[in-house]
Motif scaffolding. Sequence first.
Motif, PDB file in Angstrom:
ATOM      1  N   LEU A 283       0.652   2.521  -8.232  1.00 34.47           N
ATOM      2  CA  LEU A 283      -0.792   2.701  -8.211  1.00 34.47           C
ATOM      3  C   LEU A 283      -1.224   4.106  -8.612  1.00 34.47           C
ATOM      4  N   GLY A 284      -0.263   4.959  -8.944  1.00 32.36           N
ATOM      5  CA  GLY A 284      -0.614   6.296  -9.397  1.00 32.36           C
ATOM      6  C   GLY A 284      -1.082   7.217  -8.300  1.00 32.36           C
ATOM      7  N   MET A 285      -0.829   6.855  -7.056  1.00 37.98           N
ATOM      8  CA  MET A 285      -1.231   7.703  -5.918  1.00 37.98           C
ATOM      9  C   MET A 285      -0.572   7.174  -4.661  1.00 37.98           C
ATOM     10  N   THR A 286      -0.653   7.972  -3.603  1.00 38.73           N
ATOM     11  CA  THR A 286      -0.197   7.522  -2.295  1.00 38.73           C
ATOM     12  C   THR A 286      -1.091   8.109  -1.221  1.00 38.73           C
ATOM     13  N   ALA A 287      -1.338   7.334  -0.191  1.00 36.73           N
ATOM     14  CA  ALA A 287      -2.070   7.836   0.965  1.00 36.73           C
ATOM     15  C   ALA A 287      -1.144   8.725   1.784  1.00 36.73           C
ATOM     16  N   VAL A 288      -1.715   9.731   2.422  1.00 37.14           N
ATOM     17  CA  VAL A 288      -0.976  10.594   3.348  1.00 37.14           C
ATOM     18  C   VAL A 288      -1.604  10.361   4.720  1.00 37.14           C
ATOM     19  N   VAL A 289      -0.802   9.876   5.681  1.00 37.88           N
ATOM     20  CA  VAL A 289      -1.358   9.439   6.957  1.00 37.88           C
ATOM     21  C   VAL A 289      -0.684  10.152   8.125  1.00 37.88           C
TER      22      VAL A 289
ATOM     23  N   VAL B 152       0.850  -1.196   0.000  1.00 43.20           N
ATOM     24  CA  VAL B 152       0.000   0.000   0.000  1.00 43.20           C
ATOM     25  C   VAL B 152       0.884   1.243   0.000  1.00 43.20           C
ATOM     26  N   PRO B 153       0.705   2.136  -0.966  1.00 43.97           N
ATOM     27  CA  PRO B 153       1.505   3.370  -0.975  1.00 43.97           C
ATOM     28  C   PRO B 153       1.028   4.311   0.126  1.00 43.97           C
ATOM     29  N   ARG B 154       1.952   4.734   0.981  1.00 45.80           N
ATOM     30  CA  ARG B 154       1.592   5.671   2.052  1.00 45.80           C
ATOM     31  C   ARG B 154       2.831   6.425   2.506  1.00 45.80           C
ATOM     32  N   VAL B 155       2.640   7.672   2.838  1.00 42.85           N
ATOM     33  CA  VAL B 155       3.724   8.511   3.358  1.00 42.85           C
ATOM     34  C   VAL B 155       3.188   9.301   4.539  1.00 42.85           C
ATOM     35  N   PRO B 156       4.082   9.705   5.467  1.00 43.46           N
ATOM     36  CA  PRO B 156       3.634  10.533   6.587  1.00 43.46           C
ATOM     37  C   PRO B 156       3.284  11.931   6.117  1.00 43.46           C
ATOM     38  N   VAL B 157       2.501  12.621   6.910  1.00 44.70           N
ATOM     39  CA  VAL B 157       2.058  13.959   6.530  1.00 44.70           C
ATOM     40  C   VAL B 157       3.227  14.937   6.412  1.00 44.70           C
ATOM     41  N   THR B 158       4.364  14.609   7.019  1.00 44.43           N
ATOM     42  CA  THR B 158       5.548  15.476   6.960  1.00 44.43           C
ATOM     43  C   THR B 158       6.402  15.229   5.717  1.00 44.43           C
ATOM     44  N   ALA B 159       6.017  14.269   4.878  1.00 42.76           N
ATOM     45  CA  ALA B 159       6.842  13.893   3.721  1.00 42.76           C
ATOM     46  C   ALA B 159       6.936  15.027   2.711  1.00 42.76           C
TER      47      ALA B 159
END
Length: 337
Positions: A244-250, A223-230
């Motif tokens: 997937l052409g996108m990443t979640a921001v968590v 699952v693509p995900r990065v922290p909000v500080t990325a």
Amino acid sequence: MNARTAPPASKTPVNADAVVRSARTVIATEAAAIRALERRVDAAFVRACDMILACKGRVVVSGMGKSGHIARKIAATLASTGTPSFFVHPGEASHGDLGMIQPDDIVLAISYSGETDELLFILPAIKRQGIPLIAITGNARSSLASQADVHIDGNVASEACPHGLAPTASTTAALVLGDALAVALLDARGFTSDDFARSHPAGSLGRRLLLHIADVMHSGDDVPRVPVTASLSEALVEMTRKHLGMTAVVDADGRLLGVFTDGDLRRALDDDGVDLRGATVAQLMTRGPKTIGSDKLAVEAAQLMEKHQIHALLVTDADGCVVGALNIHDLLRARVV
């Protein structure tokens, strides 16, 4: 000469008008035969349905020749619509296959003449076991009809064959009566589209009604995900790695804050006021993105994507944490769309 060259045309040219007239006559003859059946959905038809609904075993469908082909199809239709059923060849039945028929079963025999020797030969064995018999024939006075517990009239005014020999309208009538039985039983049982899908898991309907998001989504490290500080560059690297052409921001607890997509990147590139070198993904992401639960049907994801003109979805749990992701290609591979 090429081995695949088409064979030479007939020396006698086809009379197009005659071919069209013949084909239309066949269709009209068979359509008339079907219309005549409506009047025969009577007490006998209802009794046949009652007997099948009360049956604790299976419906054993049998017929010889062209009627045998129709019997096979009727058995398959019954089985796929909630009535356990299978076909037994009457010729093979007298050589051992009668053992397939058990006392709790019911027999549906199909013969237009009602005098098919192979069927009549096995009737005593069926009767000795007390197995109920439903017959579809074109002759109410035939041997098969007279021995049946219920007789359904499949008589037709004429065959579509110009010589009145080839089973055409009569087999169509038998097939329609079989379909009418199957659907009437389906309605009586309260058989639903979900039930149908469970017996057709490999079909398109089965995939649409049985496949869930959890079956097709990417999960765990995929699952693509990065922290909000990325930074923007970190988000782009994550998108590239996960394809997937996108990443979640968590946030720090894995809860979804937003999504950054290819579309967000294009919009940032078109905005002269955005400093791409110093931008964080939080500045460019889309807040409040569309999400879906893992227990939902995959077809619901397809509908959501189509409605909102998006190509990917994040999957979240009850706490808003990201647990999966999927895009339109995942649904295409699963043949949901």
